[in-house]
Design an enzyme around this catalytic site. Structure first.
Site, mmCIF file in Angstrom:
data_model
loop_
_atom_site.group_PDB
_atom_site.id
_atom_site.type_symbol
_atom_site.label_atom_id
_atom_site.label_comp_id
_atom_site.label_asym_id
_atom_site.label_seq_id
_atom_site.Cartn_x
_atom_site.Cartn_y
_atom_site.Cartn_z
ATOM 1 N N ARG A 1 5.416 -5.132 3.973
ATOM 2 C CA ARG A 1 6.622 -5.668 4.588
ATOM 3 C C ARG A 1 6.301 -6.621 5.734
ATOM 4 O O ARG A 1 5.334 -6.444 6.462
ATOM 5 C CB ARG A 1 7.514 -4.522 5.089
ATOM 6 C CG ARG A 1 8.160 -3.746 3.965
ATOM 7 C CD ARG A 1 8.925 -2.554 4.489
ATOM 8 N NE ARG A 1 8.039 -1.540 5.064
ATOM 9 C CZ ARG A 1 8.454 -0.372 5.526
ATOM 10 N NH1 ARG A 1 9.748 -0.081 5.485
ATOM 11 N NH2 ARG A 1 7.597 0.503 6.017
ATOM 12 N N ASP B 1 1.438 -1.177 2.983
ATOM 13 C CA ASP B 1 2.743 -1.667 3.445
ATOM 14 C C ASP B 1 2.707 -3.187 3.501
ATOM 15 O O ASP B 1 2.002 -3.771 4.323
ATOM 16 C CB ASP B 1 3.064 -1.092 4.826
ATOM 17 C CG ASP B 1 4.521 -1.277 5.224
ATOM 18 O OD1 ASP B 1 5.175 -2.182 4.671
ATOM 19 O OD2 ASP B 1 4.997 -0.523 6.097
ATOM 20 N N LYS C 1 6.692 -1.136 12.872
ATOM 21 C CA LYS C 1 7.941 -1.899 12.852
ATOM 22 C C LYS C 1 8.257 -2.403 14.259
ATOM 23 O O LYS C 1 8.722 -3.536 14.437
ATOM 24 C CB LYS C 1 9.082 -1.034 12.322
ATOM 25 C CG LYS C 1 10.370 -1.790 12.065
ATOM 26 C CD LYS C 1 11.434 -0.883 11.459
ATOM 27 C CE LYS C 1 11.084 -0.457 10.048
ATOM 28 N NZ LYS C 1 12.170 0.321 9.405
ATOM 29 N N GLN D 1 18.147 8.473 5.758
ATOM 30 C CA GLN D 1 17.956 7.619 6.931
ATOM 31 C C GLN D 1 19.026 6.533 7.003
ATOM 32 O O GLN D 1 19.556 6.241 8.076
ATOM 33 C CB GLN D 1 16.568 6.974 6.902
ATOM 34 C CG GLN D 1 15.445 7.893 7.336
ATOM 35 C CD GLN D 1 14.155 7.119 7.559
ATOM 36 O OE1 GLN D 1 13.836 6.183 6.829
ATOM 37 N NE2 GLN D 1 13.403 7.504 8.570
ATOM 38 N N THR E 1 1.347 8.372 -1.532
ATOM 39 C CA THR E 1 2.049 7.085 -1.543
ATOM 40 C C THR E 1 1.153 5.913 -1.161
ATOM 41 O O THR E 1 1.298 4.813 -1.692
ATOM 42 C CB THR E 1 3.291 7.139 -0.629
ATOM 43 O OG1 THR E 1 3.992 5.898 -0.706
ATOM 44 C CG2 THR E 1 2.914 7.415 0.825
ATOM 45 N N GLU F 1 -15.593 -23.279 3.131
ATOM 46 C CA GLU F 1 -15.943 -21.895 3.432
ATOM 47 C C GLU F 1 -17.231 -21.860 4.246
ATOM 48 O O GLU F 1 -18.133 -22.676 4.042
ATOM 49 C CB GLU F 1 -16.136 -21.079 2.155
ATOM 50 C CG GLU F 1 -14.916 -21.020 1.244
ATOM 51 C CD GLU F 1 -15.098 -21.890 0.021
ATOM 52 O OE1 GLU F 1 -15.741 -22.957 0.148
ATOM 53 O OE2 GLU F 1 -14.599 -21.510 -1.053
ATOM 54 N N GLY G 1 10.317 -0.895 -2.073
ATOM 55 C CA GLY G 1 9.007 -0.272 -2.243
ATOM 56 C C GLY G 1 7.982 -0.732 -1.221
ATOM 57 O O GLY G 1 6.821 -0.941 -1.562
ATOM 58 N N GLY H 1 -2.989 -18.255 2.509
ATOM 59 C CA GLY H 1 -4.328 -18.735 2.193
ATOM 60 C C GLY H 1 -4.745 -19.910 3.049
ATOM 61 O O GLY H 1 -3.928 -20.533 3.737
#
EC number: 4.1.99.12
Length: 398
Positions: free
Chosen positions: A330, A328, A356, A272, A316, A162, A295, A140
């Site tokens: 990650r 995603d 990735k 995998q 998904t 802002e 997840g 943030g």
């Protein structure tokens, strides 16, 4: 379009205002940001005139604790959990709202001699408490302002506002670019600041290493902790550490309890994992980095909730979004730091996921080759794999 973080830091040190843009998947807004120590009446007036939003003062937890600045509400229901404290004015101000008096209050916040009783509550300055870990913990503007201040060697406080258009709507990137050009301001993204911090600050600590015989061969296992969130990660290594310049076979694998341990057919994670360990063992040299990002980063229970939605027809990606998550979540910054600690600089990456590759290369690692890791589709995961190919860009073939 955006400036390097180093240029923004130089501008802030000179007392200039910059623009910080957050993620398009978050608020997708830009804030004016200045160091609190340079929050002159002119800076406050500039923000009020050209920003038109609420002027706030992000602070480190240490400053907030010292001045007894408590949260504005006991239960924060804001969607982004912005940590407002009770608003304040310095007791020597009159109305507290003028640019001069708001500047005076901000400067008093930084004064080490100030005490809680120096401030009236409520007032016209709105302190925000930044989370420890900064943008690595919460992406943030509050955390960005404090991280930038500390990177400048200044007290952990900033002033933000802002930016709104003249018609009262929020300024988005196209309008922000024009505003930056008009006022000759540096403009950066929180995403770039996160990457800057990962590259600059070591956030993982190697806690232990052991020798572990497995069904796939004998590995050296290195255990790491993440100082920001306390998560534990492990690296399974064959070969001598540190690795040299020769490319190393690497698999960066995110935890999947249902697939890795229980053999779930909903995904291809378990096969995998086993295939990667077999390939590393066959080569006699490599790393399998096991990251606790269950997840795709949403956690085990939320993953099970996503599975429940998939039973109702969602794919998904749609299931994650229905739960309020990105497809995603990650982040590979911690993984990159672990690989660097192991001496990996150049790798052959076992992956079907181009994101990735981009994620790891963004943290200064070199990928000389992508090694495909496609598993045979099963009855229960074919739709899942097709969705990863069509919506997430995975390099799969059916």
């Amino acid at each position: 379009m955006f400036h390097p973080i180093e240029e923004a830091l130089d501008a802030l040190k000179k007392g200039e205002v910059i623009i910080v843009v957050d993620d398009e998947d978050r608020e997708n807004e830009g804030d004016f940001v200045a160091l609190a120590e340079h929050a002159t009446p002119e800076v406050i007036n500039f923000m009020a005139t050209h920003g038109r939003g609420l002027i706030c003062t992000p602070l480190s937890e240490e400053i907030a604790d010292r001045l007894d600045l408590h949260p504005m509400v006991e239960h924060n229901t804001d969607s982004h959990h912005t940590a407002f404290t009770v608003s304040i004015d310095h007791r020597e101000t009159k109305t507290g709202i003028s640019a001069q008096e708001r500047s005076f209050t901000v400067q008093a916040l930084l004064d080490s001699k100030s005490v809680p009783s120096d401030f009236q509550r409520p007032g016209h300055i709105f302190p925000l408490i930044a989370k420890k870990g900064g943008v690595l913990k919460r992406a943030g503007h509050t955390e960005a302002a404090v991280d930038l201040a500390e990177a400048c060697g200044s007290p952990g406080a900033g002033v933000i506002c802002e930016i709104m258009n003249e018609d009262g709507t929020m300024a988005r990137v196209p309008e922000l670019i024009e505003i930056a050009k008009k006022h000759q301001l540096k403009m950066i993204t929180i995403k770039d600041l996160i990457q800057y911090r990962y590259n600059l600050t070591t956030l993982v600590e190697r806690e232990v290493d052991i020798t572990l015989p497995t069904d796939f061969g004998t590995f050296k296992v290195y255990g790491y902790t993440n100082e920001v969130d306390g998560k534990e990660h492990v690296a399974f290594v064959m070969g001598d550490v540190p690795f040299g310049e020769e490319p190393v076979l690497v698999r960066v694998h995110s935890e999947c309890l249902t697939g890795d341990v229980f053999g779930s057919h909903r995904c291809d994670c378990g096969p995998q994992l086993h295939a990667a360990l077999n390939q590393i063992a066959a080569e006699g040299r490599g790393v399998l980095l096991y990251l606790r990002q269950e997840g795709r980063g949403i956690g085990l229970i939320n993953k099970l909730k996503a599975y429940k939605l998939q039973e109702q027809g969602y794919d998904t990606v749609e299931a994650n979004e229905a739960l309020g998550f990105l497809p995603d979540l990650r982040n590979y910054g911690i993984g990159a730091q672990i690989l660097r600690d192991l001496g990996v600089r150049n790798m052959k990456l076992l992956t079907n996921n181009p994101r990735k590759i981009a994620g790891l290369e963004g943290y200064g690692l070199s990928i000389s080759e992508r090694v495909p890791l496609q598993m045979e589709a099963k009855e229960h995961n074919k739709k899942y794999l097709q969705t990863k190919m069509n919506k997430l860009g995975h390099l799969l073939h059916f």
